[in-house]
Write an enzyme that holds these catalytic residues in place. Structure first.
Site, mmCIF file in Angstrom:
data_model
loop_
_atom_site.group_PDB
_atom_site.id
_atom_site.type_symbol
_atom_site.label_atom_id
_atom_site.label_comp_id
_atom_site.label_asym_id
_atom_site.label_seq_id
_atom_site.Cartn_x
_atom_site.Cartn_y
_atom_site.Cartn_z
ATOM 1 N N HIS A 208 0.854 -1.195 0.000
ATOM 2 C CA HIS A 208 0.000 0.000 0.000
ATOM 3 C C HIS A 208 0.886 1.240 0.000
ATOM 4 O O HIS A 208 1.873 1.290 0.729
ATOM 5 C CB HIS A 208 -0.881 -0.034 1.257
ATOM 6 C CG HIS A 208 -1.941 1.009 1.304
ATOM 7 N ND1 HIS A 208 -1.673 2.334 1.586
ATOM 8 C CD2 HIS A 208 -3.282 0.933 1.095
ATOM 9 C CE1 HIS A 208 -2.809 3.019 1.553
ATOM 10 N NE2 HIS A 208 -3.796 2.203 1.258
ATOM 11 N N CYS A 246 -3.663 2.841 -4.265
ATOM 12 C CA CYS A 246 -4.640 3.638 -3.523
ATOM 13 C C CYS A 246 -4.628 5.056 -4.081
ATOM 14 O O CYS A 246 -3.659 5.805 -3.892
ATOM 15 C CB CYS A 246 -4.277 3.626 -2.041
ATOM 16 S SG CYS A 246 -5.354 4.684 -1.066
ATOM 17 N N HIS A 273 -7.698 0.589 -4.478
ATOM 18 C CA HIS A 273 -8.471 1.396 -3.527
ATOM 19 C C HIS A 273 -8.856 2.654 -4.275
ATOM 20 O O HIS A 273 -7.975 3.415 -4.682
ATOM 21 C CB HIS A 273 -7.607 1.824 -2.331
ATOM 22 C CG HIS A 273 -7.287 0.714 -1.382
ATOM 23 N ND1 HIS A 273 -6.592 0.918 -0.217
ATOM 24 C CD2 HIS A 273 -7.589 -0.610 -1.418
ATOM 25 C CE1 HIS A 273 -6.474 -0.231 0.431
ATOM 26 N NE2 HIS A 273 -7.058 -1.172 -0.276
ATOM 27 N N ASP A 318 -12.912 3.506 -0.976
ATOM 28 C CA ASP A 318 -12.062 3.743 0.181
ATOM 29 C C ASP A 318 -12.811 4.611 1.161
ATOM 30 O O ASP A 318 -14.043 4.670 1.118
ATOM 31 C CB ASP A 318 -10.734 4.332 -0.281
ATOM 32 C CG ASP A 318 -9.586 3.917 0.612
ATOM 33 O OD1 ASP A 318 -9.843 3.452 1.726
ATOM 34 O OD2 ASP A 318 -8.439 4.084 0.201
ATOM 35 N N HIS A 319 -12.077 5.255 2.004
ATOM 36 C CA HIS A 319 -12.714 6.037 3.064
ATOM 37 C C HIS A 319 -13.933 6.784 2.549
ATOM 38 O O HIS A 319 -13.913 7.338 1.462
ATOM 39 C CB HIS A 319 -11.738 7.081 3.597
ATOM 40 C CG HIS A 319 -10.435 6.500 4.002
ATOM 41 N ND1 HIS A 319 -9.315 7.235 4.204
ATOM 42 C CD2 HIS A 319 -10.080 5.219 4.228
ATOM 43 C CE1 HIS A 319 -8.326 6.461 4.551
ATOM 44 N NE2 HIS A 319 -8.755 5.217 4.562
ATOM 45 N N TYR A 332 -14.596 4.724 7.768
ATOM 46 C CA TYR A 332 -15.119 3.401 7.416
ATOM 47 C C TYR A 332 -16.580 3.187 7.802
ATOM 48 O O TYR A 332 -16.960 2.129 8.286
ATOM 49 C CB TYR A 332 -14.214 2.314 8.007
ATOM 50 C CG TYR A 332 -12.914 2.209 7.245
ATOM 51 C CD1 TYR A 332 -12.855 1.498 6.049
ATOM 52 C CD2 TYR A 332 -11.765 2.853 7.680
ATOM 53 C CE1 TYR A 332 -11.680 1.424 5.323
ATOM 54 C CE2 TYR A 332 -10.581 2.791 6.956
ATOM 55 C CZ TYR A 332 -10.553 2.073 5.782
ATOM 56 O OH TYR A 332 -9.387 1.997 5.050
HETATM 57 C C1 DNO Z 1 -6.332 3.313 5.661
HETATM 58 C C2 DNO Z 1 -5.809 2.183 4.923
HETATM 59 C C3 DNO Z 1 -4.465 1.768 5.414
HETATM 60 C C4 DNO Z 1 -4.070 0.451 4.781
HETATM 61 C C5 DNO Z 1 -2.725 -0.019 5.220
HETATM 62 C C6 DNO Z 1 -2.314 -1.232 4.452
HETATM 63 O O1 DNO Z 1 -7.493 3.486 5.722
HETATM 64 O O2 DNO Z 1 -5.823 2.407 3.567
HETATM 65 O O3 DNO Z 1 -4.525 1.620 6.805
HETATM 66 O O4 DNO Z 1 -4.982 -0.526 5.127
HETATM 67 O O5 DNO Z 1 -1.771 0.963 5.053
HETATM 68 O O6 DNO Z 1 -1.358 -1.918 5.202
#
Ligand code: DNO
Length: 357
Positions: A208, A246, A273, A318-319, A332
């Site tokens: 990531h 991401c 992501h 994602d978020h 989340y």
């Molecule tokens: C945040 C996530 C990160 C991700 C880690 C992967 O919301 O995108 O915490 O899960 O960095 O190890």
């Protein structure tokens, strides 16, 4: 493309699996074991129980986010071999339940970092936000870690495990002599021992990007731009050494052209992501809804790039913002991520149909 949704597990995630099952197009969840400390072995019985729970809800479990990497591995300490051996055995256990992708990161000490977990937007929703000038004023990261935990509504932040936060001072001391090159060399050492097991187990590792993608608190960060990603993929040249792309993490540096990065790395991307962010100026951004016009990234161009490379991997929204008075883990919640999925599905359907006309 397989649409998934991140879920932290019963007792850790307030969102019931049956709700996730009702989001159109979602085939599986991205799971984890929140109660296994970084570096420890993931017991097979626990993994199987998680799989059963997910499958019983009519969902698949093929992606893990994350199996966290112990700091001793990132620091390159002699004790790392024990933790790497645990990681290798964890991968073998994950193979037993058919896991296909493992997401991880190699950020020293902190995982994703924000200066505000609930910044209120004009529409009344709240979002995660980052302001470098606030971070720069923090002279005591321990205090910041404590405040973040306090603000997180009682939920442990992913990547901010208590055992890591408990020894911040010592960790900062230990990182004093670790350069970017040292960190990269430590990642190489790790991957050289992990990737052969992945090949044997058919599990793809997906690193990531650092979030934000630049050094913070004087700690080195190496997963920050296309050149660095290229370097990381070259450390062990196997398709099992791959990426979690991401958009929100990499994209918070406006120099990172996300559609171009997607086209450049193509089939080495195993996990997407997809989210948007609103950049106000360099080093200051809010997370926004997924909609292109709400943020600085063009989600149509991003999904088009995935379509162009023939992406068949896993994707997740994602978020999200906190909307409709939802209470939950920062970033989340259910509602805004579900809206994000619906939007991504719409973009994808349109791109797909247009491409065959
Ligand atoms: C945040 C996530 C990160 C991700 C880690 C992967 O919301 O995108 O915490 O899960 O960095 O190890």
């Amino acid at each position: 493309m397989k649409m998934t949704f991140r879920w932290y597990g019963s007792g850790f995630d307030p969102i019931p699996l049956k709700y996730i099952r009702q989001i159109p197009g979602v085939t599986g969840v991205v799971g984890t074991l929140m109660d296994v400390p970084a570096g420890e072995l993931w017991p097979l019985e626990k993994i199987k129980a998680l799989q059963k729970e997910v499958n019983d809800a009519g969902l698949e479990l093929e992606v893990i986010e994350s199996v966290n990497v112990h700091e001793d591995i990132k620091l390159g300490l002699p004790t790392r071999d024990r933790y790497i051996e645990n990681y290798r055995q964890t991968l073998r256990n994950l193979k037993e339940i058919g896991i296909k992708v493992v997401c991880y990161n190699f950020m020293p000490v902190f995982d994703w970092t924000r200066s505000d977990l609930a910044k209120v937007l004009p529409d009344g929703s709240n979002v995660l936000s980052y302001d470098q000038s606030i971070i720069d004023k923090i002279t005591d990261p321990q205090k910041m870690a404590d405040e973040i935990q306090k603000d997180s509504g009682g939920f442990e932040m992913p990547g901010w495990e208590p055992e890591r936060m408990a020894s911040l001072k010592k960790l900062f001391e230990q990182y004093k002599n670790v350069s970017h090159d040292d960190l990269l060399a430590n990642l190489k050492y790790f991957l050289e021992q992990i990737i052969p097991v992945c090949e044997e187990c058919d599990i793809k590792m997906a690193i990531h990007p650092d979030d934000p993608p630049w050094d913070i608190f004087g700690l080195p960060r190496i997963t920050t731009n296309a050149e660095n990603l290229e370097r990381i993929l070259g450390l062990v040249d196997s398709k099992y050494n791959g990426l979690t792309l991401c958009s929100g993490s990499l994209g918070s540096n406006p120099d990172n052209d996300i559609p171009a990065v997607i086209r450049r790395f193509g089939n080495r991307i195993h996990f997407a992501h997809v989210r948007n962010i609103k950049i106000h100026e360099r080093g200051r951004f809010d997370e926004s809804s997924h909609l292109s016009t709400d943020g600085s990234l063009d989600l149509f161009e991003i999904m088009k790039a995935y379509h162009d490379i023939g992406f068949e991997g896993y994707v997740r929204p994602d978020h999200g913002r906190m909307i409709w008075d939802e209470k939950g883990r920062a970033g989340y919640g259910l509602y805004d991520r579900a809206l994000g999925i619906t939007y991504l599905n719409g973009l994808w359907e349109a791109i797909e149909k247009m491409s065959t006309r």
